[in-house]
Design an enzyme around this catalytic site. Structure first.
Site, PDB file in Angstrom:
ATOM      1  N   ASP A 330      -1.141  -4.318  -5.907  1.00  0.00           N
ATOM      2  CA  ASP A 330      -0.724  -3.175  -5.100  1.00  0.00           C
ATOM      3  C   ASP A 330      -1.553  -3.054  -3.827  1.00  0.00           C
ATOM      4  O   ASP A 330      -2.665  -3.569  -3.729  1.00  0.00           O
ATOM      5  CB  ASP A 330      -0.840  -1.882  -5.914  1.00  0.00           C
ATOM      6  CG  ASP A 330      -2.269  -1.636  -6.387  1.00  0.00           C
ATOM      7  OD1 ASP A 330      -2.858  -2.567  -6.957  1.00  0.00           O
ATOM      8  OD2 ASP A 330      -2.792  -0.526  -6.178  1.00  0.00           O
ATOM      9  N   GLU A 331      -0.984  -2.351  -2.856  1.00  0.00           N
ATOM     10  CA  GLU A 331      -1.679  -1.877  -1.654  1.00  0.00           C
ATOM     11  C   GLU A 331      -2.424  -2.974  -0.888  1.00  0.00           C
ATOM     12  O   GLU A 331      -3.553  -2.783  -0.435  1.00  0.00           O
ATOM     13  CB  GLU A 331      -2.641  -0.737  -2.024  1.00  0.00           C
ATOM     14  CG  GLU A 331      -1.931   0.473  -2.577  1.00  0.00           C
ATOM     15  CD  GLU A 331      -2.859   1.650  -2.857  1.00  0.00           C
ATOM     16  OE1 GLU A 331      -2.425   2.797  -2.639  1.00  0.00           O
ATOM     17  OE2 GLU A 331      -4.017   1.421  -3.271  1.00  0.00           O
ATOM     18  N   VAL A 332      -1.777  -4.123  -0.735  1.00  0.00           N
ATOM     19  CA  VAL A 332      -2.377  -5.182   0.078  1.00  0.00           C
ATOM     20  C   VAL A 332      -2.108  -4.874   1.549  1.00  0.00           C
ATOM     21  O   VAL A 332      -0.970  -4.638   1.951  1.00  0.00           O
ATOM     22  CB  VAL A 332      -1.778  -6.560  -0.285  1.00  0.00           C
ATOM     23  CG1 VAL A 332      -2.435  -7.660   0.557  1.00  0.00           C
ATOM     24  CG2 VAL A 332      -1.948  -6.843  -1.766  1.00  0.00           C
TER      25      VAL A 332
END
EC number: 3.2.1.52
Length: 533
Positions: A330-332
């Site tokens: 997530d959230e790269v």
């Protein structure tokens, strides 16, 4: 004639009162899917024997401890006879599945029947809630009476998970075991252990000792969102592999599978601070003391970094016996990737048109590696390539890469129709929609009634896809929850509500009845020293 009518009316009233009072006695969380209470009661004492085969040694030991705590003596174990009978019956597998059970109390005694040992274990958890609430904790008893009844029960979903984030604030083994005990009582079967992130690396990896020597410690901690204030104190901690084995064994005895989460390719700051060559930015030297979506991630274009991640997975997969390995995903933040010439060149040479394609390609390499070890990869739903944050400028429809078919999609954010798209494409989905399951949210934002009302199967999803929703998870993120006491108040009593989300059929759920049954649990939490809201 008048007297006869009066006598009949009185009998009806008494009968109705008896039924109601007995109904209160059998208030159980999660609520069983079938329960029939009959007249009569069985007298149970410390002299009552347990009758079970060798296959159920774990369950016998567990039940003995419960009874010993109330009667001050341990019941004898027999292979045949009457008493408390624990029986495995493989012919019940179609009716009860792997986790279902039947429990009957009659003149003949108490009988648990299940196709698998875990079904017997869940029957024991139900049995505990039939005992007087003070049974395991206060005055020792010589004899108790239990109502005659029949319970036939099995869970609605096979994946009933609680996640603890220990990267942001390390809580330690005693706290984890205490939580596992609560999961067992509530028939939750999966402990999702978030062990690595930007703010701390919490698992010993023998090949890379710097991960815990450096990555498990941070110098300070942000106190509030978008704030420059700090606690002024260092924070750290990690688990050795021996300690993790101890926790795994503790959970196994309670039929709980532990799913480790090792974040990649984002949320990598603690790892990069430990080994600078892992990163994309080239500037990361310290474990982050701030929270949020950070810029650092693993340089997935470097074969050395890929080898590092596979080495880490090798040790993790050897350590954890469960079939699922969570890799986050997530959230790269893609902007640093596009500014890194090594990554840009790698994308060009591999015909990857966007950083989203790069992430899916990387995820597939990890998924294939995990598959070869006989396990399955799981990740937050960004692994499918959807721009759920609306800040990356790419969408899955523009990508040329497709997520590996064996991956389990862990939905947490985005439009609910993304769940429909995932199951239509053949993926198994665990629904942890953050609006409904995030325990770090305040009770104003996520009240108990909303937790209880959550249905992992979204409205409008075609019935033929319902089986692809394997269950749900509820998440305890700890950025702003530094102490055990503050954490417990966020978890309890909402965890009890989620136990019925995962176990009880929709048609059998009743929030008012749940609130009544919750009174017993609150008493138990008080005796055990568990904080609750």
């Amino acid at each position: 004639m008048k007297c006869k009518r009066l006598l009949f009316a009185m009998l009806v009233i008494c009968s109705t009162f008896w039924g109601r009072s007995l109904g209160q006695e059998v208030s159980i969380i999660p609520k069983p899917n079938f329960i029939k209470v009959e007249k009569g009661s069985y007298k149970l004492s410390g002299k009552t024997s347990i009758v079970a085969s060798e296959d159920l040694e774990n369950e016998v030991v567990y039940l003995k401890e419960i009874l010993k705590s109330g009667f001050n003596e341990s019941p004898k174990l027999k292979r045949k006879g009457k008493g408390i009978i624990l029986e495995l019956d493989s012919t019940k597998s179609q009716k009860l599945g792997e986790e279902g059970y039947e429990l009957s109390i009659s003149d003949d005694g108490i009988k648990f029947t299940a196709a698998q040992p875990r079904g017997i274990f869940y029957g024991i958890q139900t049995f505990r809630q039939l005992l007087p609430k003070e049974f395991e904790y206060e005055n020792k008893k010589a004899l108790i009476e239990l109502p005659f009844l029949t319970i036939v029960d099995k869970p609605r979903f096979s994946w009933r998970a609680f996640m603890l984030d220990e990267s942001r604030h390390f809580k330690g083994m005693s706290t984890v075991k205490k939580l596992i005990d609560q999961l067992a009582l509530l028939k939750m079967n999966t402990f999702h252990w978030h062990l690595t992130d930007d703010q701390g690396w919490r698992i010993e990896i023998k090949k890379y000792p710097q991960l815990t020597k450096i990555g498990s410690q941070r110098k300070d901690t942000q106190t509030a969102r978008k704030s420059d204030e700090r606690t002024g104190e260092p924070h750290g901690g990690f688990y050795t592999q021996d300690e993790i084995r101890e926790v795994i064994e503790y959970a196994k005895e309670r039929h709980i599978t532990i799913v480790p989460e090792i974040e990649m390719p984002g949320h990598a700051t603690a790892a990069v601070a430990s080994y600078n060559w892992l990163g994309t930015l080239g500037t990361t030297k310290e474990v982050s003391e701030t929270f949020g979506k950070l810029d650092e991630s693993f340089n997935v274009a470097d074969p050395k970094v890929i080898r590092f991640l596979k080495d880490v997975l090798d040790e993790v997969m050897l350590l954890f016996p469960g079939k699922v390995i969570h890799i986050g995903g997530d959230e790269v933040n893609f902007e640093p990737w596009l500014k890194n010439h090594v990554i840009v060149d790698y994308m060009k040479s591999n015909n990857l048109n966007s950083p989203m394609d790069l992430q899916i390609s990387f995820t597939n390499e990890m998924s294939n590696y995990i598959d070869k070890a006989g396990k399955r990869m799981m990740g937050w739903n960004e692994i499918m390539g959807h721009d759920i944050h609306e800040d990356r400028g790419y969408t899955a429809t523009e990508t040329s890469e497709r997520l590996a078919s064996s991956a389990i999609v862990h939905f947490w954010k985005g439009e609910l129709d993304l769940i429909g798209k995932a199951v239509e494409d053949g993926y198994d989905v665990v629904n942890s929609n953050h609006w409904d399951t995030y325990l770090d949210y305040t009770y104003k934002r996520l009240p108990l009634a909303k937790s209880y009302a959550f249905d992992p199967i979204p409205d409008g999803l075609e019935e033929k896809y319902h089986s692809k929703i394997v269950g749900f998870g509820t998440q305890m993120w700890t950025e702003w929850v530094p102490t055990v006491a503050s954490m417990e108040k966020q978890i309890f009593p909402r965890l009890a509500a989620y136990s019925e989300v995962g176990w009880t059929n929709l048609s059998d759920k009743n929030f008012e009845q749940f609130q009544q049954a919750l009174k017993r649990l609150k008493y138990i939490w008080e005796v055990q020293g568990v904080e609750y809201q």
